[in-house]
Write a protein that holds these residues in place. Structure first.
Motif, PDB file in Angstrom:
ATOM      1  N   PRO A 285       9.456 127.763 -14.812  1.00 43.44           N
ATOM      2  CA  PRO A 285       8.357 126.800 -14.664  1.00 43.44           C
ATOM      3  C   PRO A 285       8.332 125.747 -15.778  1.00 43.44           C
ATOM      4  CG  PRO A 285       7.526 128.925 -15.431  1.00 43.44           C
ATOM      5  CD  PRO A 285       8.994 129.072 -15.246  1.00 43.44           C
ATOM      6  N   ASP A 286       8.112 124.494 -15.361  1.00 45.02           N
ATOM      7  CA  ASP A 286       7.989 123.399 -16.314  1.00 45.02           C
ATOM      8  C   ASP A 286       6.601 122.775 -16.192  1.00 45.02           C
ATOM      9  OD1 ASP A 286      10.818 122.911 -17.393  1.00 45.02           O
ATOM     10  OD2 ASP A 286      11.150 123.028 -15.236  1.00 45.02           O
ATOM     11  N   GLU A 287       6.088 122.337 -17.310  1.00 40.47           N
ATOM     12  CA  GLU A 287       4.780 121.673 -17.273  1.00 40.47           C
ATOM     13  C   GLU A 287       4.960 120.184 -17.049  1.00 40.47           C
ATOM     14  OE1 GLU A 287       2.136 122.516 -20.485  1.00 40.47           O
ATOM     15  OE2 GLU A 287       2.226 124.673 -20.137  1.00 40.47           O
ATOM     16  N   LEU A 288       4.267 119.683 -16.050  1.00 44.73           N
ATOM     17  CA  LEU A 288       4.264 118.248 -15.788  1.00 44.73           C
ATOM     18  C   LEU A 288       2.822 117.795 -15.586  1.00 44.73           C
ATOM     19  CD1 LEU A 288       7.177 119.225 -14.453  1.00 44.73           C
ATOM     20  CD2 LEU A 288       7.171 116.877 -13.672  1.00 44.73           C
ATOM     21  N   GLU A 289       2.661 116.490 -15.564  1.00 47.40           N
ATOM     22  CA  GLU A 289       1.327 115.972 -15.315  1.00 47.40           C
ATOM     23  C   GLU A 289       1.372 115.089 -14.077  1.00 47.40           C
ATOM     24  OE1 GLU A 289      -2.053 114.833 -18.399  1.00 47.40           O
ATOM     25  OE2 GLU A 289      -0.596 113.233 -18.118  1.00 47.40           O
ATOM     26  N   LEU A 290       0.561 115.461 -13.091  1.00 50.24           N
ATOM     27  CA  LEU A 290       0.494 114.665 -11.872  1.00 50.24           C
ATOM     28  C   LEU A 290      -0.677 113.698 -11.983  1.00 50.24           C
ATOM     29  CD1 LEU A 290       0.945 117.408  -9.117  1.00 50.24           C
ATOM     30  CD2 LEU A 290       2.695 116.000 -10.200  1.00 50.24           C
ATOM     31  N   VAL A 291      -0.587 112.641 -11.204  1.00 49.66           N
ATOM     32  CA  VAL A 291      -1.729 111.744 -11.069  1.00 49.66           C
ATOM     33  C   VAL A 291      -2.130 111.814  -9.609  1.00 49.66           C
ATOM     34  CG1 VAL A 291      -2.568 109.397 -11.322  1.00 49.66           C
ATOM     35  CG2 VAL A 291      -0.776 110.243 -12.835  1.00 49.66           C
TER      36      VAL A 291
END
Lengths: 122, 636
Positions: B340-346
């Motif tokens: 798992p990787d942390e990303l930021e969605l909009v």
């Protein structure tokens, strides 16, 4: 001449107060410790004692009560650091007559001493 | 006699069958012409050969035993079939009648009439072979072959029906079609029949066509079987349909597999739909091909809006996450799983959603598809942030406490020399006939001494030995009081002050002087931050917040339109001695003292940059009864 005893373990403070008060025509004696101060009080019977609160050995508060037991009439003005006003207020409750704060404002020393002398000598 | 002997001789010589005699040692003593024709050996060469030299070696023992038995048991007449090897090396089968040769009652040899039965033997073998094949087929064939008339009555059905449906052909032929099919399949069959008959009537149908239909049949035991029927028509000379024939195959197993697959699909679909995580699929260019319900919730776009679009086109990633997402897709292209990787969605509303994404790759229709699981970690992030805040606050308190301990000592040590310098300066200033220039510079020294004293006094605040004077007060009153003290100064500085008091706030216990000091610090900072700005508005707002605390809390905001706080400075603003004011304008202690005071009141203090300009400071005070102390802990 009105006699003033200056008590402080800091020699420059003692010297400067002595110079200043001498210039204002007081007879100034000095002491560097509480014990020395009590001897001087017995010896010269000063009208006013300027007494530093924090000193090594016998502290200002203890010296104060010794002086007052020798003669309650002697006016004792405590000298205290500006950040230790609480100590001075406690000394007032224990019989001190007034206090001034360090750094010492020479003008206020002059005024305070003068007022006390007037009260004392009536 | 001679005549008859001659005739007998003639018959023997011209017989189609081999006629021979052998002696008891097995040597030929006579062989006729037919023997030459059949074996290929000249008649003259046969005589003198041992009979075994003609017999195929695998039969030597058998045939020797046969002759011995006939001799021993004195059997007059026997029949035996065996293979011989003829001159050209090929095999021929011989069937022979053997009789004992008796001379005066003594056996002297054998006389045989042998027939070439090779062709017969071959026919027999091939017949046996085909019989075997037929039996094999009959046993193994699982398909049912049948014929029905136009009333769908079975007129012929192969025996294999017994294996599959339990009925014998006779039982089947006695049944009505309605007894054979489940009601659903019956109507499906009738529908098909009706459609096809309509086509027939229009004359457009291909007479050679076959139809395939899957129907559910009853087994004799009451259970059902799914059967695939391949049906074609039987026609008369005019081409009119007179019946149907078909081949039926049990596809129950296949059907079961199909059902299982369908159930699996339904299960997966259900799982995907109700999964707590967002699930999406995309091709290797990042075009979405699938999204579940949760994925709609996370990014705010419906599936219709999302599917077919590229993630870059939809702009669902924050600037910082785009590169990361591209890297993940590259890994997918190489067939690797990620995360798992942390990303930021909009999301569609522009809200930033922190997520954790795991991806894997699978093939569908020869195309690589990325399957991604997206977990919304907003709550976790918030919890982490809260924890971090709590840690920061603790650290801040620790910092303040250690500064307090240290500073009291330092203050005393500094004040003694400062006192001497101060007195020396005062003495010097009293000296007559000083030049104005020297006097001015001595005065500067005095001012600097005052600054040192101010710092020492501020440091003293950390030691907290000063007595607390807890009273019950109205925060609106406190704020108004401070504002009135500053009114003139603010006017001089050109600052417009706006106070918004929420009416009827509850009274709360506080060290009023200290709280006033906090408000003063914040107002001073606000005024300093707005120096030189065109718009100078100071806004102070009080309100009551309902929080988990029983009595709620008071929230005080002091906002300015000043220069704001740089992001990198935000974490440091409550640190002792941290200041961005120009040298000599601040000690860097105001906010850390305020911090200490607010925390002594069990409140919180923080700052947020405003959207437009400037910064807003907030502090909270829990509403409390006056118990004479602010907190249960003793501090100092």
């Amino acid at each position: 001449m009105e006699r003033i005893l200056v008590v402080d373990d800091e020699i420059h403070t003692v010297r400067l107060l002595k110079d200043f008060l001498t210039s204002k025509e007081y007879e100034v004696y000095t002491a560097a410790t509480g014990l020395e101060a009590i001897d001087k009080v017995k010896e010269v019977r000063p009208h006013i004692v300027l007494l530093d609160i924090i000193m090594p050995g016998m502290g200002g508060i203890e010296t104060l009560s010794e002086i007052k037991s020798i003669s309650p009439k002697i006016v004792v003005i405590m000298i205290t650091a500006v950040i230790d006003e609480e100590l001075a207020k406690r000394a007032m409750q224990l019989g001190a007559d007034e206090y001034i704060t360090k750094p010492i404002n020479l003008c206020s020393v002059e005024t305070t001493v003068m007022v006390k002398m007037i009260q004392l000598l009536g | 006699m001679i005549e008859s002997e001659k005739r007998f001789q003639f018959l023997v010589e011209n017989s189609n069958d081999i006629i021979y005699t052998i002696n008891l040692k097995g040597y030929f003593t006579y062989a006729n012409v037919a023997a030459e024709r059949i074996t290929g050996w000249p008649q003259s060469e046969i005589t003198g050969k041992n009979y075994l030299s003609l017999v195929r070696p695998d039969f030597h023992e058998k045939i020797s035993a046969f002759y011995e038995k006939q001799y021993d048991d004195q059997i007059r007449n026997t029949y035996f079939e065996y293979p011989i090897i003829i001159r050209d090396g090929t095999t021929k089968w011989i069937g022979q009648n053997v009789q004992l040769l008796l001379v005066y009652g003594r056996i002297t040899g054998f006389q045989a009439i042998a027939r070439d039965i090779t062709d017969l033997k071959k026919q027999e073998d091939s017949l046996r072979e085909s019989e075997k094949k037929y039996r094999f087929l009959a046993e193994k064939m699982t398909d049912i072959v049948w014929i029905q008339d136009m009333n769908l009555r079975t007129v012929y059905v192969s025996p294999s029906i017994k294996t599959i449906l339990g009925f014998t052909p006779e039982e089947r032929m006695a049944q009505d079609v309605r007894e054979q099919l489940t009601p659903e399949s019956m109507s499906a069959a009738l529908d098909l029949m009706a459609r096809e008959l309509a086509l027939e009537q229009q004359g457009q149908a291909d007479p050679e066509r076959t139809l395939t239909i899957e129907l559910e049949y009853y087994h004799k035991d009451g259970s059902t079987r799914w059967i695939e029927n391949i049906i074609s028509g039987i026609r008369d000379d005019q081409g009119a349909l007179t019946g149907l024939h078909g081949v039926s195959r049990d596809i129950s197993t296949r059907k079961q597999m199909d059902n299982m697959r369908k159930e699996n699909e339904a299960f997966l679909n259900n799982y995907f739909e109700n999964a707590p995580d967002g699930i999406y699929m995309s091709d290797m260019q990042g075009n979405f091909v699938y999204g579940n319900r949760r994925s709609e919730e996370i990014i705010g776009y419906s599936r219709d809006e999302m599917i077919g679009k590229n993630y870059l086109e939809l702009n669902v990633l924050s600037v910082n996450s785009v590169n990361k997402a591209v890297r993940l897709l590259q890994a997918n292209m190489e067939g690797k799983s990620t995360g798992p990787d942390e990303l930021e969605l909009v999301n569609k509303d522009g809200r930033h959603v922190p997520v954790e994404i795991s991806t894997s790759v699978f093939e569908r229709g020869g195309q690589k598809i990325a399957l991604g699981f997206v977990r919304d970690i907003t709550d976790r992030k918030r919890a982490e942030r809260d924890l971090q805040n709590a840690r920061d606050q603790l650290l801040q308190s620790e910092k303040l406490a250690s500064v307090g301990r240290l500073s009291t000592g330092v203050a005393h040590e500094i004040l003694n020399p400062v006192n001497i310098i101060s007195m020396e300066l005062q003495m010097l200033l009293m000296t007559e006939k000083l030049s104005p220039k020297v006097k001015e510079e001595l005065q500067i020294c005095m001012d600097q001494v005052s600054r040192i004293v101010t710092i020492a006094e501020n440091l003293k605040q950390f030691s907290r030995v000063s007595e607390k004077k807890i009273i019950t007060a109205d925060i609106n009153d406190v704020v108004a009081n401070v504002l009135s003290l500053y009114a003139t100064q603010l006017k001089i500085d050109g600052i417009k002050a706006e106070a918004q008091y929420e009416p009827d706030l509850p009274l709360t216990a506080m060290d009023r002087e200290k709280i006033e000091q906090v408000i003063m610090n914040l107002i001073t900072n606000a005024a300093d931050a707005m120096k030189g700005k065109e718009k100078k508005v100071l806004t102070i707002r009080t309100e009551r917040e309902k929080v988990s605390r029983k009595n709620g809390q008071l929230k005080i905001m002091i906002a300015d339109t000043g220069v704001g706080i740089k992001t990198e400075n935000m974490p440091k603003i409550f640190d002792p001695f941290f200041t961005t004011k120009e040298q000599g304008k601040g000690t860097g202690l105001g906010l850390s003292i305020s911090y200490g005071i607010v925390h002594d009141h069990d409140g919180k203090i923080w700052a947020e940059n405003n959207k437009e300009e400037g910064v807003s400071f907030y502090f909270t005070l829990p509403v409390k009864k006056n118990t004479g102390k602010i907190t249960a802990e003793t501090k100092g």
